[in-house]
Design an enzyme around this catalytic site. Structure first.
Site, short mmCIF file in Angstrom:
data_model
loop_
_atom_site.label_atom_id
_atom_site.label_comp_id
_atom_site.label_asym_id
_atom_site.label_seq_id
_atom_site.Cartn_x
_atom_site.Cartn_y
_atom_site.Cartn_z
N ILE A 88 -3.07 1.38 6.76
CA ILE A 88 -3.13 1.94 7.74
C ILE A 88 -3.98 3.25 7.53
CG2 ILE A 88 -1.51 3.27 9.57
CD1 ILE A 88 0.82 1.51 8.58
N GLU A 111 1.74 2.68 2.64
CA GLU A 111 1.33 2.32 4.03
C GLU A 111 0.72 1.01 3.81
OE1 GLU A 111 -1.98 4.96 2.85
OE2 GLU A 111 0.16 5.12 2.75
#
Length: 195
Positions: A72, A114
């Site tokens: 991300i 992430e």
């Protein structure tokens, strides 16, 4: 055996099933764990190597596989701006979107922080890049009810199996491709063959 003892056994068996689930599923995203992903990948990579070297028949129905490494973009900024609860929500939604957009049998796991990794069975580099780019475009369209102004993007790195590849080698190639995607603007997918 008394009813109390039977109830205790039932309760213990239930707890064992919960613990087994926790060993292979990430508690935040419900994706598979990194350890589970590694073990599954090693099995499939070994099988693919044996098929391609003629040591085993193609009983899986595939000779190729690819790994996609997703990350991300600017996730720390999301946490710093909106807080960790929103960051967790973003991570769950992105993870779920990735999982829903691969085939049954493909393995998707939270790799760390992430980062989400996917093992696509039977996928060439080109197939995996198309899949990763399709997922990337869907992430751009995600909306978050509590923070409608928040826009999220992901970057992806793709690597395809090759003769005598190891898990570590394939993962490293996908990671290098991801690093290139992040270093050249983010919100894109790069294959190992492009670097």
């Amino acid at each position: 055996m008394s009813e109390q003892e039977l109830n205790k056994i039932v309760e213990l068996e239930k707890r064992i099933r919960e613990l087994e689930k926790d060993l292979i599923h990430d508690s935040l995203t419900s994706l598979k764990t990194r350890a589970f992903f590694e073990e599954e990948s090693k099995i499939y990579i070994s099988t693919t190597n044996n098929i391609n070297s003629g040591k085993r028949h193609d009983w899986f129905g595939f000779k190729d596989l690819s790994i996609i490494f997703f990350d991300i973009d600017y996730f720390k900024k999301i946490n710093d701006t909106y807080g960790h609860m929103i960051g967790d929500s973003v991570l769950r939604d992105v993870a779920n979107l990735i999982k829903e957009n691969v085939r049954v049998g493909d393995v998707v796991a939270r790799f760390g922080g992430e980062e989400v990794v996917a093992l696509l069975l039977g996928a060439s580099e080109s197939d995996a890049k198309q899949k990763a780019d399709s997922i990337r475009k869907k992430v751009e369209l995600l909306t978050f009810e509590s923070t409608p102004e928040l826009k999220v993007t992901i970057s992806g790195g793709v690597a395809e199996s090759f003769p005598n590849v190891t898990y570590e080698g394939l993962l490293k190639n996908a990671d290098l491709a991801l690093y290139k995607a992040k270093g050249t603007g983010r919100n894109k997918v790069v294959t190992f063959s492009e670097i």
